[in-house]
Scaffold this active site. Structure first.
Site, mmCIF file in Angstrom:
data_model
loop_
_atom_site.group_PDB
_atom_site.id
_atom_site.type_symbol
_atom_site.label_atom_id
_atom_site.label_comp_id
_atom_site.label_asym_id
_atom_site.label_seq_id
_atom_site.Cartn_x
_atom_site.Cartn_y
_atom_site.Cartn_z
ATOM 1 C CG ASP A 72 -0.201 0.060 2.542
ATOM 2 O OD1 ASP A 72 0.863 -0.604 2.655
ATOM 3 O OD2 ASP A 72 -0.658 0.756 3.461
ATOM 4 C CD GLU A 126 4.323 0.543 6.901
ATOM 5 O OE1 GLU A 126 5.197 0.730 7.774
ATOM 6 O OE2 GLU A 126 4.015 1.423 6.058
#
Lengths: 353, 353
Positions: A72, A126
């Site tokens: 991400d 994250e």
């Protein structure tokens, strides 16, 4: 399905990954692409948990390493699609950390034989609240998948090993007073004035610089917020200084809290945030061998990263990836092509059967 | 039209006034009632400016006094209608300052002959932004109406003369730093830590207690707000301490500012608010005679009030009215019946032809 071609070079692969937008919470497309490509590879056992993809070799080696990266990115900031110039690849996530993910995918796709068994982990979320973190969730639901002798988190580290990480603790230190009209201040007690002693302790504080596994960790104790006040003509009855303590990994969270109670003895303290550090663990053979293989240099990691999760599982872990960590989360983030090539080459050499 | 009966006693009149809701901005009804009743009195020349009503005697005396009170209140707080018990009248504005207004209206209505000429001023919007203040506006548009030898503001003062008032100054003292990630704090400069020196100066400060006209004024220097901070992991690059300096009336606003620059020498200072003090002026014969007539006692006024406006016009002025000033603006405000009677009696005795 958005296609991904793992047979291209690491530059093109990074560019493909950057161009698949995957802001936290929106990783399904990139996770699908990664999963489907990895499933074509006979030497890997692939499994999927939400938008986290795990791929493992089973060569029967005595040693197993985890190679992990989050898929991400932070939010879009007018920095897509990717743009490449002679030296760098620019775009959202180029630095943090699709360059590192591209290296890991290249290793997965092109090294059917390796000298260690590998568990690749490509995880989601994250960059957002910790409870959504894909690595954390995997460690909780399938801890056996993270079992290893050593872990490499391919976060940007300027292609130099960064070992361990410092812990972080936030405490609110509050002083109390008694309200009064400021025209008759002798009837009250000023809580902001009371905070002078708190700030004095901060300015007088001398941070430790312990050396662990040959790495010097510099601690820090800083006010990050201060607030107090009721009205322009009222003595404030409360003032809060929010303090961030970054502590070296030889100290536990509990020890860090105890230290704060000592430093701010006599004041009201509330812990508002805490995360443990991670010992560098460079004394472990697998870790030492890795540092040796990639150039012999390791730096201490000051900021907190997911390596601390491996550390909590008893697995030595390091950050090692292309890109300047100071560019992470910046609109103008980029990754140097030279570092992409270098990191891929170093990983290949270390893993070559 | 809402009726007001000036022939009833001061207790009933206060109750009538309290029951005409007149939160700042909504004074038309009470101003209409006051104006229409005063217009029935032959010895008064009545004029109206917005919701401010002025009534003057023209007996030809050498001395003229202003008797003034504001007719607005702070917002409703479930404290209407008025409620009377054996000792007190309770309700919004009972203390601040419809009790004082009732005394003034009783004097206006029932003393067609006085030993001094009187200018009664009933004004609006005292409890809100200064630019709306009816007394201020009257002084600007018709300064001749405020010409007098002495002024009495019938603000609650526990039925004891409060003379002069302190000035008030607010300054923002700002420290600057340099942002950095709190995990690498040696790369930055913490502005909140820099504010320790500002707070240290505040805690070490010893306020003056000058004696003026026999009254001791206690100054005060207090932080009323402090703020700083960017994020939980960033060294803040700016911190502002808002300081309120209450200064005795022997000091001008300019002197007060100069003193702040001295106290905070080396720091960035911005003046955000300022109002001058008012000298007690008790040496002036009209003032001395008044204090003598109402018991011989005067206290210094610490809070800022509209007496400073008269002072700025060169007119000595005092606060003198029924009610405890510490109850002003409180939901439970009330005025003691005994003080209403006493203040009316003292005003009558002083003005009796």
């Amino acid at each position: 399905m958005t296609s991904l071609d793992l047979t291209v070079d690491v530059f093109d692969l990074t560019e493909q990954l950057v161009n698949i937008e995957s802001v936290s919470g929106n990783e399904q497309v990139i996770a699908d692409a990664v999963e489907s490509q990895l499933r074509t590879l006979a030497h890997l056992e692939v499994s999927r948990y939400g938008n986290t993809v795990v791929a493992r070799t089973h060569h029967g080696h005595a040693e197993r390493v985890v190679i992990a990266g989050h898929i991400d990115t932070v939010p879009l900031n007018e920095n897509l699609p990717a743009r490449r110039d002679e030296k760098n690849l620019h775009g959202l996530g180029a630095c943090d950390m699709k360059g590192g993910v591209a290296v890991a995918l290249r290793v997965a796709a092109t090294m059917p034989v390796t000298n260690r068994d590998i568990t690749f982990v490509f995880y989601d979320c994250e960059e957002v609240e910790e409870y959504r973190n894909g690595l954390k969730l995997l460690g909780e639901s399938h801890p056996e998948l993270l079992e290893a002798d050593f872990a490499i988190l391919m976060e940007p580290s300027d292609a130099v090993v960064e070992a361990g990480c410092q812990g972080t603790l936030r405490v609110d230190v509050t002083t109390r007073g008694e309200r009064a009209h400021s025209a008759r201040s002798w009837n009250g007690v000023n809580a902001i004035h009371g905070a002078a002693a708190v700030l004095d302790r901060l300015t007088a504080y001398e941070p430790r610089r312990p050396v662990i596994d040959g790495l010097e960790y510099r601690e820090g104790l800083n006010a990050v917020f201060v607030s107090g006040g009721v009205a322009g003509n009222v003595l404030p009855d409360s003032c809060t200084v929010s303090v961030n303590y970054r502590f070296a990994p030889d100290r536990s969270e509990a020890e860090a809290v105890a230290h704060m109670r000592e430093v701010f003895d006599g004041f009201e303290i509330e812990v508002t945030d805490s995360a443990p550090g991670a010992m560098p663990g460079l004394g472990v053979p697998a870790a030492a061998a890795f540092v040796e293989a990639v150039g012999g240099t390791a730096n201490p990691k000051f900021g907190w990263t997911d390596v601390a999760r491996f550390s909590a599982l008893g697995i030595p872990a390091v950050n090692f990836g292309p890109g300047d960590p100071l560019l992470a989360h910046k609109q103008e983030e980029f990754v140097p092509l030279e570092q992409l090539a270098q990191v891929e080459e170093q990983m290949r050499r270390w893993l070559a059967g």
